[in-house]
Structures are given as C-alpha cells and as structure tokens.
Design an enzyme around this catalytic site. Structure first.
Site, mmCIF file in Angstrom:
data_model
loop_
_atom_site.group_PDB
_atom_site.id
_atom_site.type_symbol
_atom_site.label_atom_id
_atom_site.label_comp_id
_atom_site.label_asym_id
_atom_site.label_seq_id
_atom_site.Cartn_x
_atom_site.Cartn_y
_atom_site.Cartn_z
ATOM 1 N N ASP A 11 0.859 -1.181 0.000
ATOM 2 C CA ASP A 11 0.000 0.000 0.000
ATOM 3 C C ASP A 11 0.894 1.230 0.000
ATOM 4 O OD1 ASP A 11 -2.269 -1.549 0.107
ATOM 5 O OD2 ASP A 11 -2.505 -1.394 2.269
ATOM 6 N N ASP A 130 -13.393 -4.348 -2.453
ATOM 7 C CA ASP A 130 -13.290 -4.177 -1.000
ATOM 8 C C ASP A 130 -14.616 -4.594 -0.385
ATOM 9 O OD1 ASP A 130 -10.742 -3.153 -1.383
ATOM 10 O OD2 ASP A 130 -11.444 -1.082 -1.478
#
Length: 258
Positions: A11, A130
């Site tokens: 990330d 997600d």
C-alpha cells in the site's frame, strides 16, 4: 494445473509503503523500491501496489516510482490507484507495469472495465473488490473509496453480485479484499472465499487476514483460490516467502519454487 501465486501487497501513500488495520490507522513501513526488490528476491510470484488515496484524492497513481520498480524487479507487478481512463492505464503500463487494477473507479463507471479490457486485453485488467461483512444482515457488501476513512462508503452492491458483474464486463482477475480481516492476521475469510469461488470463473486472489503459513494453505486447499495476497506478515518479516513456498510444497500445493 497452474501454480498458486504468493503476492505481497504494498500500500503506497505519499511515496512510501504503509500498512493499516481494517483499512485504518496506517503506519509507515518503508521505501517502495527496496521493499519491492526484497520481495522479488525472496521468491514472490507477483507484486501488487495500491496507491491507497489516489481515488479518494481524485488523482492517478504517482508514476515516478512505477518505472523505478520496473527497473529493479523481474517478476510481474500490478498497479492500482485512481485509474479512471484508457489514458491513465496506458501511461502506467508504458512505465513497466504488467497489469492495472481498478476498484472505486469501476464502481463509479462499470463500463470502464469493458473499455480497458477491449483496449489492453483481459489478461492485464484486475478488479479489486473491497468487501465488508455486515454481521447484522449476514451479507457481504462492496465498499468504495476505502483509502480515505472519511470518504469510505458502502455501495448498493452485494459482493457476490458485483463479482459476477465485473466478469461480465471483462475483468480478467478478481482480488477480494476482505476488510473485516485486513491486518488482523487471524486468517482469510474462508466462508466468503468459498462463496465467491462458486461464482468467480476468472483467477481469484484472496486478500486480508494472513497471519500464519497455515492460513495460506487453507485459502488454497479449502477455497481453491489462485493466489494469496498479504502485507503485514511480509512487511514485519513474520513469514519469509521462500520458507512459505517450501511449506506449501510439502503440503501438496502446486507452487513455483525459486
């Protein structure tokens, strides 16, 4: 039988690798390029980079580090972050990325999936999803703009429906980011993965929850995923990729040993 894939996830925010828990409270892990190089040398099959605030900030992924990563690793890598057009995707692929992944922009405009697949081929179009389990309703729902806590929202899509929709539109691969499990290292959500596997006919990558080598084995053996993505256990050197692959091989998992 295709070898299962071990995929470290990086990330990225403000030019550095960060990691949160359940998509919140991110801490800085380190610099992008050295980490990418380390994982490639350890035996990763692929890397995934998420510029986690690009979509919520309304910008595309920072391209400067993409080309640097391409120079130092010799394994495929996928880049995600604010890709909203064919032009955005073309630039990132031209800088050396092998795949691009879209998430929030696909929810905003599902036709983007088809346009990207038609232009670049389904093999390099990944859709990230997600997904959050709502204990009250017992359902899994897709979330959007998860890189920014203040903007994260639950969409109208139930996860299984969206998985089927993105395939119809041309997704070549699905990464299922199980938000409830993210960063907590107590195992992948196998029940959700099994349900998604039943309706997902393209490669399926599990993401969120890996804490032990056994968790990877469970995802491959019990949910039949094609790849397992993880961050914390690799960043914090809880699990070494080479040792993980050796363990999986002893358990009968088809895996590429470096």
């Amino acid at each position: 039988m295709l070898a299962k894939r071990i995929i470290p996830c990086l990330d990225v925010r403000d030019g550095q690798v960060v990691k949160g828990v359940q998509f919140r409270n991110h801490e800085i892990i380190g610099d992008i390029v050295p980490l990418a190089k380390r994982y490639a040398e350890e035996g990763a099959d692929e890397l995934v980079f998420y510029d986690i605030t690009a979509s919520s900030d309304g910008r595309v992924v920072d391209k400067s580090w993409v080309s640097r990563v391409a120079e130092v690793i010799d394994i495929p890598f996928c880049v995600a972050g604010g890709i909203k057009s064919l032009e955005d995707a073309a630039k990132i692929l031209s800088f050396g990325a092998d795949k691009i992944s879209i998430n929030s922009p696909a929810l905003a405009d599902p036709t983007l999936i088809t346009r990207l697949a038609d232009r670049f081929g389904v093999q390099c179009i990944v859709v990230g999803i997600d997904t959050w389990y709502d204990a009250e309703t017992g359902k899994y729902h897709v979330n959007q703009y998860t890189g920014d806590e203040s903007r994260t929202r639950v969409t109208q899509w139930e996860t299984l429906d969206w998985v089927q929709e993105v395939q119809k539109r041309g997704a070549g691969e699905v990464v299922l980011n199980m938000m409830n499990q993210d960063g907590v290292r107590n195992g992948y959500d196998l029940e959700q993965l099994k349900k998604v596997r039943e309706v997902c006919h393209v490669p399926l990558i599990a993401s969120g929850g890996a804490g032990t080598m056994e968790h990877f084995l469970e995802a491959f053996r019990d949910a039949d995923v094609d790849g397992a993505l993880a961050a914390s256990v690799f960043h914090k050197q809880i699990i070494n990729i080479g040792e993980l692959k050796a363990y999986l091989a002893t358990q009968g998992v088809e895996i590429r040993i470096c």
